[in-house]
Structure formats: C-alpha cells, structure tokens
Write a protein that holds these residues in place. Sequence first.
Motif, PDB file in Angstrom:
ATOM      1  N   MET A   1      34.992  85.475 131.418  1.00 58.43           N
ATOM      2  CA  MET A   1      35.684  84.184 131.464  1.00 58.43           C
ATOM      3  C   MET A   1      36.813  84.179 130.438  1.00 58.43           C
ATOM      4  O   MET A   1      36.634  84.610 129.310  1.00 58.43           O
ATOM      5  CB  MET A   1      34.699  83.041 131.165  1.00 58.43           C
ATOM      6  N   THR A   2      37.967  83.672 130.840  1.00 60.65           N
ATOM      7  CA  THR A   2      39.105  83.571 129.930  1.00 60.65           C
ATOM      8  C   THR A   2      38.869  82.459 128.925  1.00 60.65           C
ATOM      9  O   THR A   2      38.533  81.333 129.294  1.00 60.65           O
ATOM     10  CB  THR A   2      40.390  83.285 130.728  1.00 60.65           C
ATOM     11  N   ILE A   3      39.033  82.765 127.655  1.00 64.77           N
ATOM     12  CA  ILE A   3      38.828  81.738 126.630  1.00 64.77           C
ATOM     13  C   ILE A   3      40.042  80.811 126.605  1.00 64.77           C
ATOM     14  O   ILE A   3      41.195  81.262 126.684  1.00 64.77           O
ATOM     15  CB  ILE A   3      38.590  82.375 125.245  1.00 64.77           C
ATOM     16  N   PRO A   4      39.825  79.491 126.535  1.00 62.56           N
ATOM     17  CA  PRO A   4      40.959  78.568 126.456  1.00 62.56           C
ATOM     18  C   PRO A   4      41.795  78.823 125.206  1.00 62.56           C
ATOM     19  O   PRO A   4      41.261  79.086 124.126  1.00 62.56           O
ATOM     20  CB  PRO A   4      40.285  77.195 126.412  1.00 62.56           C
ATOM     21  N   LEU A   5      43.103  78.719 125.377  1.00 61.75           N
ATOM     22  CA  LEU A   5      44.044  78.877 124.267  1.00 61.75           C
ATOM     23  C   LEU A   5      44.739  77.553 124.001  1.00 61.75           C
ATOM     24  O   LEU A   5      45.127  76.840 124.934  1.00 61.75           O
ATOM     25  CB  LEU A   5      45.104  79.929 124.589  1.00 61.75           C
ATOM     26  N   SER A   6      44.902  77.234 122.738  1.00 63.24           N
ATOM     27  CA  SER A   6      45.660  76.059 122.326  1.00 63.24           C
ATOM     28  C   SER A   6      46.617  76.458 121.216  1.00 63.24           C
ATOM     29  O   SER A   6      46.622  77.605 120.773  1.00 63.24           O
ATOM     30  CB  SER A   6      44.711  74.947 121.874  1.00 63.24           C
ATOM     31  N   ILE A   7      47.436  75.510 120.778  1.00 60.26           N
ATOM     32  CA  ILE A   7      48.480  75.808 119.784  1.00 60.26           C
ATOM     33  C   ILE A   7      48.431  74.796 118.651  1.00 60.26           C
ATOM     34  O   ILE A   7      48.289  73.592 118.881  1.00 60.26           O
ATOM     35  CB  ILE A   7      49.872  75.804 120.448  1.00 60.26           C
ATOM     36  N   LEU A   8      48.555  75.294 117.434  1.00 56.80           N
ATOM     37  CA  LEU A   8      48.802  74.457 116.259  1.00 56.80           C
ATOM     38  C   LEU A   8      50.275  74.587 115.909  1.00 56.80           C
ATOM     39  O   LEU A   8      50.758  75.681 115.622  1.00 56.80           O
ATOM     40  CB  LEU A   8      47.942  74.910 115.091  1.00 56.80           C
ATOM     41  N   TYR A 279      43.416  86.489 109.214  1.00 57.10           N
ATOM     42  CA  TYR A 279      43.266  86.403 110.661  1.00 57.10           C
ATOM     43  C   TYR A 279      44.630  86.149 111.299  1.00 57.10           C
ATOM     44  O   TYR A 279      44.981  85.018 111.652  1.00 57.10           O
ATOM     45  CB  TYR A 279      42.252  85.329 111.035  1.00 57.10           C
ATOM     46  N   THR A 280      45.402  87.208 111.399  1.00 51.52           N
ATOM     47  CA  THR A 280      46.737  87.159 111.999  1.00 51.52           C
ATOM     48  C   THR A 280      46.877  88.311 112.977  1.00 51.52           C
ATOM     49  O   THR A 280      46.721  89.474 112.603  1.00 51.52           O
ATOM     50  CB  THR A 280      47.830  87.246 110.927  1.00 51.52           C
ATOM     51  N   ALA A 281      47.159  87.992 114.222  1.00 55.39           N
ATOM     52  CA  ALA A 281      47.370  89.000 115.261  1.00 55.39           C
ATOM     53  C   ALA A 281      48.859  89.308 115.331  1.00 55.39           C
ATOM     54  O   ALA A 281      49.668  88.413 115.564  1.00 55.39           O
ATOM     55  CB  ALA A 281      46.879  88.483 116.604  1.00 55.39           C
ATOM     56  N   VAL A 282      49.219  90.564 115.121  1.00 53.84           N
ATOM     57  CA  VAL A 282      50.626  90.967 115.071  1.00 53.84           C
ATOM     58  C   VAL A 282      50.831  92.203 115.941  1.00 53.84           C
ATOM     59  O   VAL A 282      50.084  93.182 115.812  1.00 53.84           O
ATOM     60  CB  VAL A 282      51.063  91.293 113.625  1.00 53.84           C
ATOM     61  N   GLY A 283      51.848  92.153 116.812  1.00 56.49           N
ATOM     62  CA  GLY A 283      52.151  93.348 117.590  1.00 56.49           C
ATOM     63  C   GLY A 283      52.645  93.012 118.975  1.00 56.49           C
ATOM     64  O   GLY A 283      53.142  91.912 119.240  1.00 56.49           O
ATOM     65  N   THR A 284      52.507  93.971 119.871  1.00 57.78           N
ATOM     66  CA  THR A 284      52.856  93.762 121.265  1.00 57.78           C
ATOM     67  C   THR A 284      51.819  92.852 121.914  1.00 57.78           C
ATOM     68  O   THR A 284      50.775  92.537 121.324  1.00 57.78           O
ATOM     69  CB  THR A 284      52.895  95.092 122.011  1.00 57.78           C
ATOM     70  N   ALA A 285      52.091  92.454 123.161  1.00 60.03           N
ATOM     71  CA  ALA A 285      51.141  91.601 123.871  1.00 60.03           C
ATOM     72  C   ALA A 285      49.761  92.239 123.922  1.00 60.03           C
ATOM     73  O   ALA A 285      48.746  91.575 123.687  1.00 60.03           O
ATOM     74  CB  ALA A 285      51.660  91.331 125.284  1.00 60.03           C
ATOM     75  N   GLY A 286      49.709  93.518 124.202  1.00 54.31           N
ATOM     76  CA  GLY A 286      48.428  94.201 124.285  1.00 54.31           C
ATOM     77  C   GLY A 286      47.695  94.205 122.958  1.00 54.31           C
ATOM     78  O   GLY A 286      46.475  93.994 122.904  1.00 54.31           O
ATOM     79  N   GLU A 287      48.424  94.457 121.879  1.00 49.36           N
ATOM     80  CA  GLU A 287      47.799  94.489 120.548  1.00 49.36           C
ATOM     81  C   GLU A 287      47.303  93.112 120.140  1.00 49.36           C
ATOM     82  O   GLU A 287      46.190  92.968 119.604  1.00 49.36           O
ATOM     83  CB  GLU A 287      48.794  95.028 119.521  1.00 49.36           C
ATOM     84  N   VAL A 288      48.089  92.084 120.399  1.00 46.95           N
ATOM     85  CA  VAL A 288      47.676  90.720 120.083  1.00 46.95           C
ATOM     86  C   VAL A 288      46.483  90.317 120.945  1.00 46.95           C
ATOM     87  O   VAL A 288      45.519  89.707 120.464  1.00 46.95           O
ATOM     88  CB  VAL A 288      48.849  89.749 120.255  1.00 46.95           C
ATOM     89  N   GLN A 325      49.914  85.730 128.569  1.00 46.10           N
ATOM     90  CA  GLN A 325      49.801  86.814 129.542  1.00 46.10           C
ATOM     91  C   GLN A 325      48.740  87.823 129.125  1.00 46.10           C
ATOM     92  O   GLN A 325      47.932  88.277 129.942  1.00 46.10           O
ATOM     93  CB  GLN A 325      51.156  87.493 129.708  1.00 46.10           C
ATOM     94  N   ALA A 326      48.706  88.152 127.847  1.00 47.61           N
ATOM     95  CA  ALA A 326      47.743  89.136 127.359  1.00 47.61           C
ATOM     96  C   ALA A 326      46.312  88.640 127.484  1.00 47.61           C
ATOM     97  O   ALA A 326      45.389  89.433 127.722  1.00 47.61           O
ATOM     98  CB  ALA A 326      48.041  89.475 125.902  1.00 47.61           C
ATOM     99  N   MET A 327      46.121  87.333 127.341  1.00 45.81           N
ATOM    100  CA  MET A 327      44.769  86.767 127.375  1.00 45.81           C
ATOM    101  C   MET A 327      44.361  86.302 128.766  1.00 45.81           C
ATOM    102  O   MET A 327      43.279  85.736 128.942  1.00 45.81           O
ATOM    103  CB  MET A 327      44.680  85.604 126.374  1.00 45.81           C
ATOM    104  N   GLY A 328      45.229  86.517 129.749  1.00 37.73           N
ATOM    105  CA  GLY A 328      44.878  86.188 131.124  1.00 37.73           C
ATOM    106  C   GLY A 328      44.839  84.710 131.430  1.00 37.73           C
ATOM    107  O   GLY A 328      44.157  84.276 132.370  1.00 37.73           O
ATOM    108  N   VAL A 329      45.582  83.913 130.668  1.00 35.94           N
ATOM    109  CA  VAL A 329      45.640  82.481 130.934  1.00 35.94           C
ATOM    110  C   VAL A 329      46.552  82.246 132.135  1.00 35.94           C
ATOM    111  O   VAL A 329      47.652  82.795 132.211  1.00 35.94           O
ATOM    112  CB  VAL A 329      46.161  81.720 129.705  1.00 35.94           C
TER     113      VAL A 329
END
Length: 344
Positions: A1-8, A279-288, A325-329
């Motif tokens: 299942m795709t985890i919901p994404l939100s924005i701060l 906790y910082t994701a940095v990189g290309t879409a795949g890496e993030v 896109q990377a997270m399949g949303v």
Amino acid sequence: MTIPLSILDLAPIAPGQTVGQSYAASVALAQTAEKHGYTRVWYAEHHNMPTIASSATSVLVGHVAGQTRSIRLGSGGVMLPNHSPLAIAEQFGMLAELYPDRIDLGLGRAPGSDQTTARAMRRDARASDQFPQDVMELQAYLRDESIVPGVRAVPGAGTNVPLYILGSSLFGAGLAAALGLPYAFASHFAPDSLHEAIALYRRDFVPSAQLAAPHLIVAVNAIAADEAADAQAQFQTMRRSRVRSMMARGPANPEYTDAQIDDFLTTPNGHQIANMMRYTAVGTAGEVGTFLTDFAAETGADELIIAHASQQIDARLRSVVLTAQAMGVAEMTEPQLVGAGAGA
C-alpha cells in the motif's frame, strides 16, 4: 500500500525574495501537491523569524484554500498557548465553513519564537502548563459542547474540525494517546525522541470519537532533484542557511562565510545542529524514494509529512513532483482537475 504523503510548508522567504513572493510560492506548492496526489499541506506558526512568513497561520490557510480545490490544508501547527481556545475555534471554524471537509487543526505547545518575542506577544510564561486543558476546551467548542457556561464558538460550533497533536517529546505523544487524537512527530528537526514517542503513543492510545486507532504522522526533510549532485548542492545550501541563522540567533549573518559554517559543522556544537537534520532524504527520485520507504517502515508511520527543503521555489516544486512519483502517489487526472476548477 502506498503511504500517504503530505507537506509541511514554512512559507520560506528566500534570499532576495519578498514576503508576497513567498505566499505566491506557497500557493504554487499547494497546487502542485494537489495535482500530484498529496493528502494535505500544513503551515507552522513561527514569530520574529526573518526567513519564515507563516506567522498568521489561519490567514495563510484561507489564502491557499481559496486557490486550491481538494487538498486538505491546516496548521502544523498553531501554538495554542499563544491564543485563547475560543479565538482559534472561531478562526478554524470559519475556515471549515468556507472550505468544508478540507481543514485540519494541528496544535503545539511551544512559543514558536524566542522568549523575548514571547513576552512581546503577551504570552503567559505558564501558558504551556495549561495546554491539555486548552486542547479540551477548544475541542468542546468545535463539537458545540462548550465547557465554558454561556460561551459558544460562532462560527466553529458543530464543525468538528479534526485536531492533531504535534510534538517533539514524550509529552505530546502521551497527550495525543490519552485524548485519542492523531499524533505528528517533528522528526524533521528534533529526531532524538522519535522512537520512544512512537512507542508511547501506540501503547497508551485510547480510542475516541474522532479516532478509533492510532494515526501516526512523522516529519522528514526531502530534496529530490533530477541529478544527485544538484540535490546535494541544494542540501548544503539549506544546511548552511539553517546553521547560519542559529549561530546568529536571528537574521542570517553575512559575516559568516560558507567556509566558516563548514568549519563550525566539524565542532561538537556543529555536530549537534547537523543532527537535527538527520532525517533528510537527498538525491534523485529513486534515492529519495528509497530513504522515505525505509523511514516509513522503520517508524511504522501511517503518513509522512515532508518539508521540501530546497531554497528556491522551482527546485522545491520539482522535489514535490519527483517525490510523489518515486513513492507511487497517484497523480490527479486532467478531467478531475477541470471538474474541480483547480489552478494547477
């Protein structure tokens, strides 16, 4: 299942940018998030910070809500001890009447400022001690079950705006559990108590009228770019900016060069500040995508709220798209956009 994404969204004011341009960027960010399947966008109450323009949180929520169509919007959060529960019930009750089923109310107990600014806001130094009682008073106003005789929130009464407890310590986790409310942990800048707070929240959760089971939101920074080197360069710029602001205890101090900031980061105090951005994701879409997937699995999060940390708005919008896109949303289809009258 795709985890919901939100924005701060902190409504950042980038170097050379005006406050008005910051708000235009926030509108563009929310429209892009809406188009690309994000669940919600939250704005945080901060005061006397020259690089953050989200101090009047409810006003910004209303401004962005009027230029979007479906995405949820809210506070991440309102610092409730700065306000009366009745005033917040009226503000967010009005938003809920104007934009039904789209408004969230995240609540925190910190001042959102330094102590001098807190005094300038006429904040009572003991106000944080009343936070649990203030949350319950606010909740009662929104349910039209006022616990203050003869006082009713108009607007607000009966809107049942959903409440969320925000925190970076065990206090918020315990309160959210006791009241049966969703809990959002600020791991994007205060990571140390994350796992302990999660365990406490899940262990002690008591079902409520709002929520039958725990709902955990964890915050994380992200910078996604088409090229890994570009993402890393953006991260270095962001990290130096944050460190520079902390060292100056106010506006960014141009006397600190990048080289001086980098030297400071090698010191014990520098390591401590750098750890805040662990906790910082940095990189290309795949890496993030890999970082966020692993982080969600590690924490058991029900939702990720992402602070897209790129300093410039074009890069921030690109990060929003690549991360989705990377997270399949699922991206909203064009017919839905047209039918909803969305502006993005």
